[in-house]
Design an enzyme around this catalytic site. Structure first.
Site, mmCIF file in Angstrom:
data_model
loop_
_atom_site.group_PDB
_atom_site.id
_atom_site.type_symbol
_atom_site.label_atom_id
_atom_site.label_comp_id
_atom_site.label_asym_id
_atom_site.label_seq_id
_atom_site.Cartn_x
_atom_site.Cartn_y
_atom_site.Cartn_z
ATOM 1 N N TYR A 91 -41.631 0.750 -13.724
ATOM 2 C CA TYR A 91 -42.286 1.706 -14.625
ATOM 3 C C TYR A 91 -41.388 2.824 -15.137
ATOM 4 C CZ TYR A 91 -45.022 5.860 -15.832
ATOM 5 O OH TYR A 91 -45.499 6.977 -16.462
ATOM 6 N N GLY A 140 -35.561 13.484 -6.745
ATOM 7 C CA GLY A 140 -35.940 12.897 -5.463
ATOM 8 C C GLY A 140 -36.855 13.833 -4.721
HETATM 9 P P1 AMP Z 1 -54.042 4.980 -13.511
HETATM 10 O O1 AMP Z 1 -55.009 5.354 -14.552
HETATM 11 O O2 AMP Z 1 -53.918 6.077 -12.467
HETATM 12 O O3 AMP Z 1 -54.280 3.642 -12.900
HETATM 13 O O4 AMP Z 1 -52.614 4.967 -14.199
HETATM 14 C C1 AMP Z 1 -51.923 3.792 -14.442
HETATM 15 C C2 AMP Z 1 -51.023 3.993 -15.617
HETATM 16 O O5 AMP Z 1 -50.148 5.093 -15.399
HETATM 17 C C3 AMP Z 1 -50.162 2.786 -15.894
HETATM 18 O O6 AMP Z 1 -50.309 2.527 -17.268
HETATM 19 C C4 AMP Z 1 -48.743 3.197 -15.579
HETATM 20 O O7 AMP Z 1 -47.889 2.794 -16.624
HETATM 21 C C5 AMP Z 1 -48.777 4.707 -15.490
HETATM 22 N N1 AMP Z 1 -48.128 5.233 -14.285
HETATM 23 C C6 AMP Z 1 -47.810 4.590 -13.158
HETATM 24 N N2 AMP Z 1 -47.249 5.430 -12.267
HETATM 25 C C7 AMP Z 1 -47.201 6.645 -12.835
HETATM 26 C C8 AMP Z 1 -46.730 7.932 -12.416
HETATM 27 N N3 AMP Z 1 -46.186 8.125 -11.224
HETATM 28 N N4 AMP Z 1 -46.846 8.966 -13.291
HETATM 29 C C9 AMP Z 1 -47.420 8.786 -14.491
HETATM 30 N N5 AMP Z 1 -47.883 7.599 -14.939
HETATM 31 C C10 AMP Z 1 -47.792 6.534 -14.124
#
Ligand code: AMP
Length: 459
Positions: free
Chosen positions: A242, A103
């Site tokens: 996610y 958290g």
């Molecule tokens: P982006 O390229 O920044 O739009 O990343 C989106 C991708 O990252 C999606 O495929 C999600 O599954 C994954 N994702 C979403 N939130 C997180 C996070 N907090 N940390 C790492 N990966 C993430």
């Protein structure tokens, strides 16, 4: 984000903690640690940067214990150091204090300055250490009361596993932001962020630790306390979208069922008539894409293959590095995509980098039309409660219209699941969830930015 695990009253506690952490590795790959506690209450820690390794197992084999606490960590940028690896271990006048935290505290900066004013010396820059100091300051005798004292006035998200002497404690903040499940393995009690970590050690799920509850386990049995002011529940909906594994139950609900329902609702809200196939961005959107396929009748295909052997250290935290990451992590299956009109399902778009790279890859593999479907609402704000979401400037949906985003991603159509559809699809929804990163509806005043960067562990 982080994963936490604790077990009390088992001769193989350290080994069980390792197994549990393997199942929680997806919640954090920056550092990992186990504290072993022997029958006399003496505690020893092994922590390392990166993921669980054979070298760490050798070290842990030397420190058997009857209780163990483990942690996998994924912090915000800038605080990825061994000093910040958990579990925290400190020695106070009452004996050892071990603490693992998932958290993000929103008033850690303030609390830390107050403690420093009284002469406290901190050995890390993570927010969790504030709680350790506050436990040490408590004048209560019983471990549960010491933890209850420490948590008064602590604001923000915490699921905690704490060991003091032969007592193992688990606690959740009153809003219940992060999950924490309790299980049994014979006479031993086990706590874990997700139930998949109970499965791997053979423990049966007993229940969720309740928001605002402290559970204490010692030789006499299990007691429970509700010492904190009651608040409205704000479970993180992103755990269902996610973060958690689909084979887990969190907040009492199945992650697989949640994601399939999100995918089915997405297919109703944003159908893709005429599409030849639907595929997921593996692995986090597999279940949502299956839900989309079930609802729409469009066949599910494996069009993207993910490489599981790329270490995080290879992936640079720069924009150029993120672009390269897409190619290193995924490849397209030409035979599936060539000449087809396709639906690509992902669980979320954050910066848009991944989607843009994948769309280009899918087109290069011959897809004729690409229809992007997202099984969550647009991410428009940062998270202050433990998910590593970037600042508003970097969030594509905070800065562009849906049409602009579609053009930037290079897709023929784009559909996000609306907020109400998302909240109605998850177990126990639509009420009782934190959706601040999607809606801007923050349950607490956002902390000052400096606070987050300096003291946040972002886990
Ligand atoms: P982006 O390229 O920044 O739009 O990343 C989106 C991708 O990252 C999606 O495929 C999600 O599954 C994954 N994702 C979403 N939130 C997180 C996070 N907090 N940390 C790492 N990966 C993430």
């Amino acid at each position: 984000m982080c994963g936490i695990f604790g077990v009390r009253g088992h001769p193989d506690a350290v080994h069980l903690a390792q197994l549990g952490l393997y199942s929680l590795q997806h919640r954090g790959q920056e550092s990992v640690g186990v504290v072993s506690i022997d029958a006399g209450g003496a505690a020893r820690a092994v922590r390392t940067m990166g993921t669980l390794s054979d070298a760490m197992s050798h070290e842990l084999a030397k420190i058997p214990g009857v209780s163990a606490v483990g942690h996998t960590r994924y912090s915000t940028a800038g605080s990825s150091t061994i000093e910040n690896a958990q579990p925290a271990l400190a020695r106070s006048k009452g004996g050892y204090i071990t603490l693992a935290h998932n958290g993000n505290l929103i008033n850690a900066g303030e609390l830390r300055l107050a403690l420093e004013d009284e002469g406290a010396i901190f050995s890390s820059t993570n927010d969790s250490e504030v709680i350790v100091h506050r436990i040490a300051h408590s004048r209560a005798d019983a471990p549960a009361e010491r933890l209850a004292d420490a948590l008064q006035g602590v604001e923000g998200a915490y699921s905690l596993i704490v060991a003091m002497g032969d007592t193992l404690l688990a606690a959740r903040d009153p809003r219940g932001w992060r999950p924490l499940t309790m299980g049994r393995l014979g006479d031993a009690v086990v706590f874990a962020s997700e139930s998949c970590a109970l499965d791997i050690v053979g423990a049966t799920i007993e229940r969720e630790v309740e928001p605002g509850e402290i559970v204490a386990v010692n030789a006499e049995g299990t007691t429970t306390l509700h010492p904190l002011p009651k608040r409205d529940e704000h479970k993180c909906v992103f755990e269902y979208v996610y973060f958690a594994r689909p084979d887990s139950r969190v907040y009492g609900g199945s992650v697989d069922r949640a994601r399939r329902a999100l995918g089915r609702r997405l297919a109703r809200e944003w159908p893709a008539p005429g599409a030849d196939l639907v595929f997921s961005v593996p692995d986090s959107s597999n279940s949502a894409a299956l839900g989309f396929a079930e609802e729409s009748g469009v066949p599910y295909e494996l069009a993207l293959i993910r490489n599981h052997y790329v270490g995080r250290t290879f992936i640079q935290p720069t924009q150029a590095g993120r672009d390269a990451k897409v190619k290193v992590k995924y490849n397209a299956v030409r035979e599936v995509l060539a000449g087809k009109s396709v639906v690509m399902v992902d669980d979320s778009i954050v910066r848009g980098t991944t989607t843009r790279g994948l769309v280009a890859m899918v087109r290069a593999a011959g897809a004729r039309e690409v229809h992007m479907r997202v099984s969550s609402a647009p991410v428009t704000g940062p998270c202050y409660y433990g998910i590593d979401t970037p600042s508003r400037e970097e969030l594509i949906a905070a800065n562009y219209t849906q049409a602009e985003i579609a053009a930037h991603l290079g897709v023929d159509s784009l559909g996000y699941l609306p907020l109400d559809g998302m909240l109605e699809s998850v177990p126990g929804g639509p009420k009782g969830f934190c959706h601040a990163c999607f809606s801007g509806d923050y349950p607490t005043p956002p902390p000052a930015d400096a606070d987050k960067l300096r003291f946040g562990c972002g886990c």
